[in-house]
Design a protein around this motif. Structure first.
Motif, short mmCIF file in Angstrom:
data_model
loop_
_atom_site.label_atom_id
_atom_site.label_comp_id
_atom_site.label_asym_id
_atom_site.label_seq_id
_atom_site.Cartn_x
_atom_site.Cartn_y
_atom_site.Cartn_z
N LEU A 180 13.41 -1.92 -28.31
CA LEU A 180 13.44 -1.91 -27.25
C LEU A 180 14.58 -0.88 -26.05
N SER A 181 14.15 0.13 -25.58
CA SER A 181 15.44 0.35 -25.03
C SER A 181 15.25 -0.49 -23.72
N ASN A 182 16.19 0.18 -22.56
CA ASN A 182 15.85 -1.16 -22.01
C ASN A 182 14.96 -1.12 -20.69
N PRO A 183 14.33 0.40 -20.85
CA PRO A 183 12.98 0.67 -19.40
C PRO A 183 12.09 0.29 -20.09
N GLU A 184 11.80 0.42 -21.23
CA GLU A 184 10.68 -0.64 -21.99
C GLU A 184 10.59 -2.11 -21.78
N ILE A 185 11.61 -2.65 -21.82
CA ILE A 185 11.92 -4.21 -21.68
C ILE A 185 11.80 -4.36 -20.51
N VAL A 196 17.19 -6.17 -16.67
CA VAL A 196 18.34 -5.93 -17.99
C VAL A 196 18.94 -5.97 -18.03
N LYS A 197 19.96 -4.65 -17.45
CA LYS A 197 21.32 -4.48 -18.01
C LYS A 197 22.58 -5.60 -18.00
N THR A 198 21.84 -6.46 -16.58
CA THR A 198 22.84 -7.66 -16.70
C THR A 198 22.19 -8.54 -17.33
N HIS A 199 20.95 -8.63 -18.14
CA HIS A 199 21.15 -9.91 -19.31
C HIS A 199 21.02 -9.96 -19.92
N VAL A 200 21.27 -8.14 -20.81
CA VAL A 200 21.95 -7.75 -21.86
C VAL A 200 23.54 -7.80 -21.59
N ARG A 201 24.52 -7.19 -20.97
CA ARG A 201 24.95 -7.41 -20.56
C ARG A 201 26.02 -8.96 -21.20
N GLY A 202 24.99 -10.47 -20.29
CA GLY A 202 25.12 -11.68 -20.79
C GLY A 202 25.13 -11.90 -21.98
N ILE A 203 23.66 -11.58 -22.70
CA ILE A 203 23.30 -11.88 -24.37
C ILE A 203 24.83 -11.79 -24.72
N MET A 204 25.13 -10.44 -24.61
CA MET A 204 26.39 -10.07 -25.54
C MET A 204 27.36 -11.02 -25.32
N LYS A 206 27.92 -14.32 -24.27
CA LYS A 206 27.17 -15.54 -24.32
C LYS A 206 27.75 -15.14 -26.29
N LEU A 207 27.52 -14.61 -27.03
CA LEU A 207 27.35 -14.37 -28.21
C LEU A 207 28.39 -14.00 -28.90
N ALA A 208 29.62 -13.28 -27.94
CA ALA A 208 30.73 -12.85 -28.25
C ALA A 208 30.57 -11.46 -28.93
N VAL A 209 29.80 -10.89 -29.60
CA VAL A 209 29.96 -9.03 -29.67
C VAL A 209 29.70 -8.92 -28.18
N ASP A 210 30.00 -7.06 -29.08
CA ASP A 210 30.66 -5.74 -28.39
C ASP A 210 29.22 -4.72 -28.39
N ASP A 211 27.99 -5.05 -29.63
CA ASP A 211 27.04 -3.50 -29.14
C ASP A 211 26.04 -4.78 -29.51
N ARG A 212 24.20 -3.81 -29.47
CA ARG A 212 23.73 -3.99 -29.49
C ARG A 212 23.19 -5.31 -31.07
N VAL A 213 23.67 -3.64 -32.05
CA VAL A 213 23.28 -4.46 -33.29
C VAL A 213 23.56 -5.29 -33.35
N GLN A 214 25.38 -6.02 -33.13
CA GLN A 214 25.68 -7.19 -33.80
C GLN A 214 24.88 -8.60 -33.20
N ALA A 215 24.83 -7.67 -31.23
CA ALA A 215 23.92 -9.19 -30.91
C ALA A 215 21.77 -9.39 -32.48
N ALA A 216 21.39 -8.58 -32.52
CA ALA A 216 20.39 -8.40 -32.72
C ALA A 216 20.97 -8.86 -34.64
N VAL A 217 22.06 -8.47 -35.01
CA VAL A 217 21.85 -9.23 -36.57
C VAL A 217 22.09 -11.43 -36.08
N VAL A 218 22.66 -11.22 -35.56
CA VAL A 218 23.49 -12.81 -35.01
C VAL A 218 22.15 -13.08 -34.27
#
Length: 225
Positions: A180-185, A196-204, A206-218
Protein backbone atom coordinates in the motif's frame (compact mmCIF):
# COMPACT_ATOMS: atom_id res chain seq x y z
CA UNK A 1 -3.62 -7.20 -19.37
CA UNK A 2 -7.28 -6.54 -18.75
CA UNK A 3 -8.48 -3.10 -19.81
CA UNK A 4 -11.03 -2.92 -16.99
CA UNK A 5 -10.90 0.69 -15.85
CA UNK A 6 -13.18 0.29 -12.82
CA UNK A 7 -10.19 0.60 -10.49
CA UNK A 8 -9.14 4.26 -10.24
CA UNK A 9 -5.58 5.40 -9.72
CA UNK A 10 -5.56 6.37 -6.05
CA UNK A 11 -3.86 9.77 -6.12
CA UNK A 12 -4.82 13.08 -4.50
CA UNK A 13 -7.28 14.99 -6.67
CA UNK A 14 -4.85 17.90 -7.05
CA UNK A 15 -2.12 15.65 -8.51
CA UNK A 16 -1.05 17.01 -11.92
CA UNK A 17 -1.46 14.80 -14.98
CA UNK A 18 1.47 12.38 -15.20
CA UNK A 19 3.19 11.99 -18.57
CA UNK A 20 3.80 8.29 -19.23
CA UNK A 21 6.19 6.47 -21.55
CA UNK A 22 5.51 2.77 -22.25
CA UNK A 23 8.48 0.57 -23.16
CA UNK A 24 7.16 -2.83 -24.27
CA UNK A 25 7.98 -5.02 -27.27
CA UNK A 26 4.81 -7.14 -27.33
CA UNK A 27 2.26 -5.25 -29.50
CA UNK A 28 -0.76 -6.75 -27.73
CA UNK A 29 0.66 -6.03 -24.29
CA UNK A 30 1.55 -2.51 -25.41
CA UNK A 31 -2.02 -1.93 -26.64
CA UNK A 32 -3.50 -3.31 -23.42
CA UNK A 33 -1.30 -1.07 -21.31
CA UNK A 34 -2.14 1.97 -23.40
CA UNK A 35 -5.89 1.37 -23.11
CA UNK A 36 -5.72 0.65 -19.37
CA UNK A 37 -3.62 3.68 -18.53
CA UNK A 38 -5.44 6.08 -20.86
CA UNK A 39 -8.62 5.31 -18.91
CA UNK A 40 -7.06 7.04 -15.89
CA UNK A 41 -7.60 10.82 -15.79
CA UNK A 42 -4.26 11.41 -14.04
CA UNK A 43 -2.26 9.67 -16.79
CA UNK A 44 -1.33 10.82 -20.29
CA UNK A 45 0.55 8.50 -22.69
CA UNK A 46 3.23 10.63 -24.36
CA UNK A 47 5.26 7.92 -26.08
CA UNK A 48 5.91 4.23 -26.69
CA UNK A 49 9.04 2.28 -27.54
CA UNK A 50 9.53 -1.37 -28.47
CA UNK A 51 13.10 -1.90 -27.24
CA UNK A 52 15.31 -0.67 -24.43
CA UNK A 53 17.57 1.46 -26.59
CA UNK A 54 14.62 3.35 -28.10
CA UNK A 55 13.10 3.55 -24.62
CA UNK A 56 16.14 5.39 -23.28
CA UNK A 57 16.19 7.72 -26.29
CA UNK A 58 12.47 8.46 -25.89
CA UNK A 59 12.87 9.11 -22.16
CA UNK A 60 15.73 11.55 -22.72
CA UNK A 61 13.70 13.39 -25.35
CA UNK A 62 10.27 13.38 -23.68
CA UNK A 63 11.36 13.54 -20.01
CA UNK A 64 8.25 11.67 -18.82
CA UNK A 65 7.08 11.62 -15.22
CA UNK A 66 6.66 7.85 -15.36
CA UNK A 67 8.04 4.97 -17.43
CA UNK A 68 6.32 1.57 -17.54
CA UNK A 69 9.22 -0.73 -18.44
CA UNK A 70 9.34 -4.35 -19.58
CA UNK A 71 12.50 -6.33 -18.70
CA UNK A 72 12.82 -8.71 -21.67
CA UNK A 73 13.43 -6.17 -24.41
CA UNK A 74 15.44 -6.37 -27.68
CA UNK A 75 18.83 -4.66 -28.07
CA UNK A 76 18.91 -3.29 -24.51
CA UNK A 77 17.08 -5.05 -21.69
CA UNK A 78 14.81 -3.20 -19.31
CA UNK A 79 17.23 -3.41 -16.39
CA UNK A 80 20.03 -1.66 -18.30
CA UNK A 81 17.54 0.80 -19.79
CA UNK A 82 16.20 1.64 -16.33
CA UNK A 83 19.71 2.23 -15.00
CA UNK A 84 20.42 4.67 -17.84
CA UNK A 85 17.09 6.49 -17.45
CA UNK A 86 17.43 6.86 -13.68
CA UNK A 87 21.01 8.07 -14.03
CA UNK A 88 19.97 10.80 -16.47
CA UNK A 89 16.49 11.53 -15.09
CA UNK A 90 16.46 10.69 -11.37
CA UNK A 91 13.06 12.33 -10.87
CA UNK A 92 11.42 10.05 -13.45
CA UNK A 93 9.58 7.15 -11.83
CA UNK A 94 10.06 3.70 -13.36
CA UNK A 95 7.57 0.89 -12.88
CA UNK A 96 9.03 -2.45 -13.94
CA UNK A 97 6.37 -4.67 -15.49
CA UNK A 98 7.73 -8.13 -16.12
CA UNK A 99 7.13 -11.84 -16.46
CA UNK A 100 10.69 -12.48 -15.23
CA UNK A 101 10.63 -13.82 -11.68
CA UNK A 102 13.79 -15.92 -11.38
CA UNK A 103 15.98 -15.06 -8.41
CA UNK A 104 18.78 -13.61 -10.55
CA UNK A 105 16.43 -11.44 -12.59
CA UNK A 106 14.53 -10.20 -9.56
CA UNK A 107 17.70 -9.21 -7.70
CA UNK A 108 19.01 -7.46 -10.83
CA UNK A 109 15.72 -5.61 -11.20
CA UNK A 110 15.82 -4.52 -7.57
CA UNK A 111 19.27 -3.04 -8.07
CA UNK A 112 18.38 -1.20 -11.29
CA UNK A 113 16.85 1.76 -9.51
CA UNK A 114 13.25 1.13 -10.53
CA UNK A 115 10.59 2.40 -8.13
CA UNK A 116 8.06 -0.42 -8.46
CA UNK A 117 7.94 -4.00 -9.66
CA UNK A 118 4.75 -5.58 -10.99
CA UNK A 119 4.21 -9.01 -12.55
CA UNK A 120 2.73 -9.26 -16.04
CA UNK A 121 -0.69 -10.81 -15.99
CA UNK A 122 -1.54 -9.15 -12.69
CA UNK A 123 -4.69 -7.09 -12.45
CA UNK A 124 -4.84 -3.49 -13.60
CA UNK A 125 -5.58 -2.62 -9.97
CA UNK A 126 -2.19 -3.97 -8.90
CA UNK A 127 -0.40 -2.03 -11.63
CA UNK A 128 -2.20 1.15 -10.56
CA UNK A 129 -1.15 0.49 -6.95
CA UNK A 130 2.45 0.21 -8.15
CA UNK A 131 2.16 3.50 -10.05
CA UNK A 132 0.55 5.29 -7.09
CA UNK A 133 3.27 4.02 -4.74
CA UNK A 134 6.05 5.13 -7.10
CA UNK A 135 4.54 8.59 -7.52
CA UNK A 136 4.17 8.85 -3.74
CA UNK A 137 7.91 8.20 -3.37
CA UNK A 138 7.42 4.67 -2.11
CA UNK A 139 8.74 1.41 -3.52
CA UNK A 140 6.13 -1.16 -4.55
CA UNK A 141 6.98 -4.84 -4.72
CA UNK A 142 4.50 -7.26 -6.23
CA UNK A 143 3.74 -9.82 -3.50
CA UNK A 144 5.12 -12.61 -5.70
CA UNK A 145 8.44 -10.76 -5.94
CA UNK A 146 8.53 -9.76 -2.28
CA UNK A 147 8.23 -13.35 -1.12
CA UNK A 148 10.82 -14.53 -3.65
CA UNK A 149 13.54 -12.11 -2.56
CA UNK A 150 13.22 -12.54 1.20
CA UNK A 151 15.84 -15.28 1.34
CA UNK A 152 18.09 -13.77 -1.33
CA UNK A 153 18.70 -10.24 -0.13
CA UNK A 154 21.40 -9.79 2.47
CA UNK A 155 20.08 -8.52 5.77
CA UNK A 156 21.03 -4.95 6.72
CA UNK A 157 24.49 -4.63 8.20
CA UNK A 158 22.83 -3.25 11.32
CA UNK A 159 19.64 -5.19 12.02
CA UNK A 160 18.09 -2.50 14.17
CA UNK A 161 15.81 -3.07 17.12
CA UNK A 162 12.59 -4.57 15.84
CA UNK A 163 11.21 -4.85 19.39
CA UNK A 164 11.05 -1.04 19.64
CA UNK A 165 8.34 -0.67 17.01
CA UNK A 166 5.09 0.67 18.41
CA UNK A 167 1.73 -0.98 17.78
CA UNK A 168 0.87 1.75 15.26
CA UNK A 169 4.23 1.36 13.50
CA UNK A 170 3.63 -2.38 13.20
CA UNK A 171 0.24 -1.67 11.63
CA UNK A 172 1.86 0.71 9.14
CA UNK A 173 4.67 -1.78 8.44
CA UNK A 174 2.22 -4.57 7.64
CA UNK A 175 0.46 -2.37 5.11
CA UNK A 176 3.83 -1.37 3.61
CA UNK A 177 4.63 -5.05 3.12
CA UNK A 178 1.23 -5.48 1.46
CA UNK A 179 2.27 -2.84 -1.08
CA UNK A 180 0.00 0.00 0.00
CA UNK A 181 1.09 3.55 -0.74
CA UNK A 182 1.17 6.22 1.97
CA UNK A 183 -2.24 7.68 0.97
CA UNK A 184 -3.77 4.19 1.04
CA UNK A 185 -2.26 3.50 4.47
CA UNK A 186 -3.58 6.84 5.70
CA UNK A 187 -7.07 6.00 4.48
CA UNK A 188 -6.97 2.48 5.95
CA UNK A 189 -5.81 3.63 9.38
CA UNK A 190 -7.74 6.93 9.45
CA UNK A 191 -4.53 8.94 9.69
CA UNK A 192 -3.25 11.98 7.81
CA UNK A 193 -0.66 11.34 5.04
CA UNK A 194 1.89 13.38 7.00
CA UNK A 195 1.39 11.18 10.06
CA UNK A 196 1.93 8.09 7.91
CA UNK A 197 5.14 9.56 6.49
CA UNK A 198 6.34 10.20 10.05
CA UNK A 199 5.61 6.59 11.00
CA UNK A 200 7.39 5.30 7.88
CA UNK A 201 10.49 7.35 8.72
CA UNK A 202 10.37 6.07 12.30
CA UNK A 203 10.09 2.47 11.11
CA UNK A 204 13.08 2.81 8.78
CA UNK A 205 15.15 4.46 11.51
CA UNK A 206 14.35 1.74 14.04
CA UNK A 207 15.01 -1.05 11.55
CA UNK A 208 18.21 0.69 10.39
CA UNK A 209 17.23 0.46 6.72
CA UNK A 210 17.36 2.98 3.88
CA UNK A 211 14.12 2.29 2.02
CA UNK A 212 10.75 0.58 2.14
CA UNK A 213 11.96 -2.51 0.27
CA UNK A 214 14.57 -3.23 2.93
CA UNK A 215 11.99 -2.54 5.65
CA UNK A 216 9.63 -5.09 4.08
CA UNK A 217 12.41 -7.67 3.82
CA UNK A 218 13.39 -7.20 7.48
CA UNK A 219 9.73 -7.42 8.53
CA UNK A 220 9.16 -10.64 6.63
CA UNK A 221 12.42 -12.30 7.65
CA UNK A 222 11.99 -11.45 11.31
CA UNK A 223 8.36 -12.53 11.43
CA UNK A 224 7.11 -9.05 12.36
CA UNK A 225 4.20 -9.36 9.94
Amino acid sequence: MSTNSSHPLNLPTDTPVLRVLIVEDDPMMQLGLEQSLMAQPHLEIVGQAEDGYLGVQAALKLKPDLVVMDIGLPRLDGIAATQQIKAALPETHVVMLTSHTTETEVIAALSSGADAYCIKGASVERLLKAIAAAVDGATYLDPQIARRVIDNLKPPTTPGNTANLSTRELEVLKLMVDGLSNPEIAERLYLSPNTVKTHVRGIMNKLAVDDRVQAAVVALRSGLV
